[in-house]
Design a protein around this motif. Structure first.
Motif, PDB file in Angstrom:
ATOM      1  N   ARG A   1      -3.396  -8.199  47.988  1.00 24.50           N
ATOM      2  CA  ARG A   1      -3.884  -6.971  48.311  1.00 24.50           C
ATOM      3  C   ARG A   1      -2.808  -5.735  48.645  1.00 24.50           C
ATOM      4  NH1 ARG A   1      -8.936  -3.668  48.015  1.00 24.50           N
ATOM      5  NH2 ARG A   1      -8.230  -2.057  49.405  1.00 24.50           N
TER       6      ARG A   1
ATOM      7  N   ALA B   1     -10.537  -6.602  46.223  1.00 23.16           N
ATOM      8  CA  ALA B   1     -11.436  -5.290  46.541  1.00 23.16           C
ATOM      9  C   ALA B   1     -11.735  -5.896  47.834  1.00 23.16           C
ATOM     10  CB  ALA B   1     -12.622  -5.106  45.727  1.00 23.16           C
TER      11      ALA B   1
ATOM     12  N   GLU C   1     -15.724  -1.801  48.939  1.00 26.53           N
ATOM     13  CA  GLU C   1     -15.439  -1.432  47.895  1.00 26.53           C
ATOM     14  C   GLU C   1     -16.203  -1.778  46.706  1.00 26.53           C
ATOM     15  OE1 GLU C   1     -10.737  -0.463  48.958  1.00 26.53           O
ATOM     16  OE2 GLU C   1     -11.316  -2.176  47.577  1.00 26.53           O
TER      17      GLU C   1
END
Length: 496
Positions: free
Chosen positions: A361, A474, A478
């Motif tokens: 991420r 995500a 989200e």
């Protein structure tokens, strides 16, 4: 009461069991005193306050607020705030040992015995104090318990009860003011500073299970004579009896060995919270590193340990250095240990995956991505055709792309793009003319400037999602769908 529709009643059918009858209130007793009769008032039952209402929202803050800490160390109070016995053990013993070593020849037999005895007494801490008594990660036979209790006394680190109380507090309050060796207070403090200072706060840790153990009570009662015998008498007598080097044994296997055992254990509180990686969780400071494992007899995979403290292992991979794990496993093979606790592999992998996804991420957030669909204007076909007269706009999979800056860079030549300006190039892009690579798909998505009204498939599929985003990391929040923006007629400038 509102009526219930008949069709609902028909579907539900009659009740399968009779209604419950409410309990009958007990009769209130009457007490007769002379001619006077009084009715005793019923006493309502008293229910204890729910535990969740008694537990503070933040236990650490509550303890800090309600417990008084000793004043910070200063030049004005260091004579009363230092634990002078521990200061001598930490500072005086090494000075004496290394001074004597300068005038004491080191024989090969004594060196090998000192290394062996370092592991014997050190393992008493790692396999005994730490993994057996502090974390109860396995069961030990009575013989093994006494062996570990005796050998650990040779490490001169306090009794089982004292050591485990501090260590359990460390796990309970890691990296807070209630942590006895809080790593946030500096490397020196977490290594030896906390030992030389009087405890700044009295922190509670449950050791009631240890007080029930006859072995723990016995060691606590006779800890001082055990310390003197195991730490100094035994390493002196064995070299004296077998190879006539009692003084060398006293210096090297006794004093110098003790210094190494001390700092080996202290590195678990300091080095293991400073050096290495966090493959299981990065909420707190514990880390994994091979170098720390080498100097701590296998306790260096500290990030794993703080996540799964009840696991008898510190190292879970076969090639990782953890002699304490193999000692416990060997004791199990000969019947001296049992019930070795291992955390479920699925949960271990889940922790690893969480950190791997977190790193991905972080990498993902450093990369530029196409504008989200809900941020793009929705454009009619007529408006798209009109604006294509002045800009190099092409339509692919319902998205309008501005390829003005890419005409000269197109590998097939500008003429291949130019002939699709103002047209739908979906079929050509997806293999009709050339089977474009993943890189081409990703690059094209970066040039999105609008969405054709009614021209985009309802579901996200391989025609609308570029390869780079099909496995995009995500956050939970989200994952919800966004509504598209309102219709528009003007296409914004190309993001490129």
């Amino acid at each position: 009461m509102s009526s219930i529709p008949t069709f609902l009643l028909d579907d539900c059918g009659p009740p399968q069991s009779p209604l419950l009858t409410p309990p009958i209130s007990p009769k209130v007793p009457h007490y007769t005193l002379g001619l006077s009769v009084k009715t005793a008032s019923p006493t309502l039952p008293r229910h204890p306050t729910p535990k969740h209402l008694l537990t503070p929202a933040n236990h650490v803050d509550n303890e800090i607020t309600n417990t008084k800490a000793l004043p910070p160390l200063s030049w004005n109070n260091f004579t009363t705030e230092l634990n002078w016995l521990n200061v001598f053990v930490i500072c005086g013993v090494p000075a004496i040992g290394f001074a004597l070593a300068c005038y004491t020849p080191l024989r090969r037999e004594t060196l090998l015995f000192s290394i062996f005895y370092y592991f014997v007494t050190g393992m008493g801490i790692t396999a005994g104090y730490h993994r057996l008594w502090a974390h109860r990660s396995y069961n030990a036979s009575l013989f093994l318990q006494y062996y570990l209790a005796i050998t650990a006394a040779g490490s001169v680190q306090g009794s089982i009860k004292w050591w485990c109380r501090g260590h359990r507090a460390h796990h309970r309050f890691t990296d807070t003011d209630l942590d006895p060796y809080d790593a946030h207070k500096g490397f020196f403090y977490s290594h030896v500073g906390w030992i030389m200072l009087k405890p700044r706060r009295r922190v509670a840790a449950d050791v009631s299970d240890l007080t029930k153990s006859a072995v723990v009570r016995w060691q606590h009662k006779y800890f001082v004579p055990l310390l003197l015998i195991v730490s100094f008498a035994v390493p002196t007598l064995i070299p004296w009896y077998f190879w006539n080097d009692g003084w060398g044994g006293y210096v090297y296997a006794g004093i110098v060995r003790l210094v190494f055992v001390h700092h080996s254990t202290f590195c678990v509180n300091s080095l293991a919270h400073w050096l290495g990686e966090t493959p299981f969780d990065d909420k707190n400071t514990p880390r994994d590193h091979f170098a720390t494992a080498l100097v701590t007899i296998g306790e260096g995979y500290h990030n794993f340990h703080h996540q799964f403290p009840m696991d008898y292992r510190n190292a879970i991979k076969w090639y990782q250095y953890d002699p304490t794990k193999w000692f416990i496993w060997s004791c199990q093979q000969v019947g001296l240990a049992s019930h070795l606790k291992v955390f479920p592999e699925n949960e271990v992998r889940k922790g690893q995956l969480t950190m791997e996804l977190k790193k991905l991420r972080e990498t993902q957030e450093r990369i530029a991505w196409p504008a989200p669909s809900h941020d793009l204007p929705v454009v009619t076909w007529e408006s798209f055709k009109k604006q294509s007269a002045t800009r190099s706009l092409i339509l692919v999979s319902g998205f309008i792309h501005d390829v003005s800056t890419f005409l000269d860079a197109h590998p097939g030549g500008a003429h291949l793009l130019t002939k699709y300006v103002g047209e739908d190039a979906t079929a050509a892009f997806f293999g009709g003319v050339y089977d474009h690579s993943n890189a081409a798909h990703n690059l094209l998505a970066m040039k999105r400037v609008g969405i054709l009204l009614g021209g985009m498939p309802m579901a996200l599929d391989e025609l609308t999602v570029p390869p780079s985003q099909r496995l995009k990391i995500a956050e939970y929040t989200e994952l919800f769908a966004y509504a598209p923006s309102s219709d528009g007629c003007a296409i914004p400038a190309s993001p490129s």
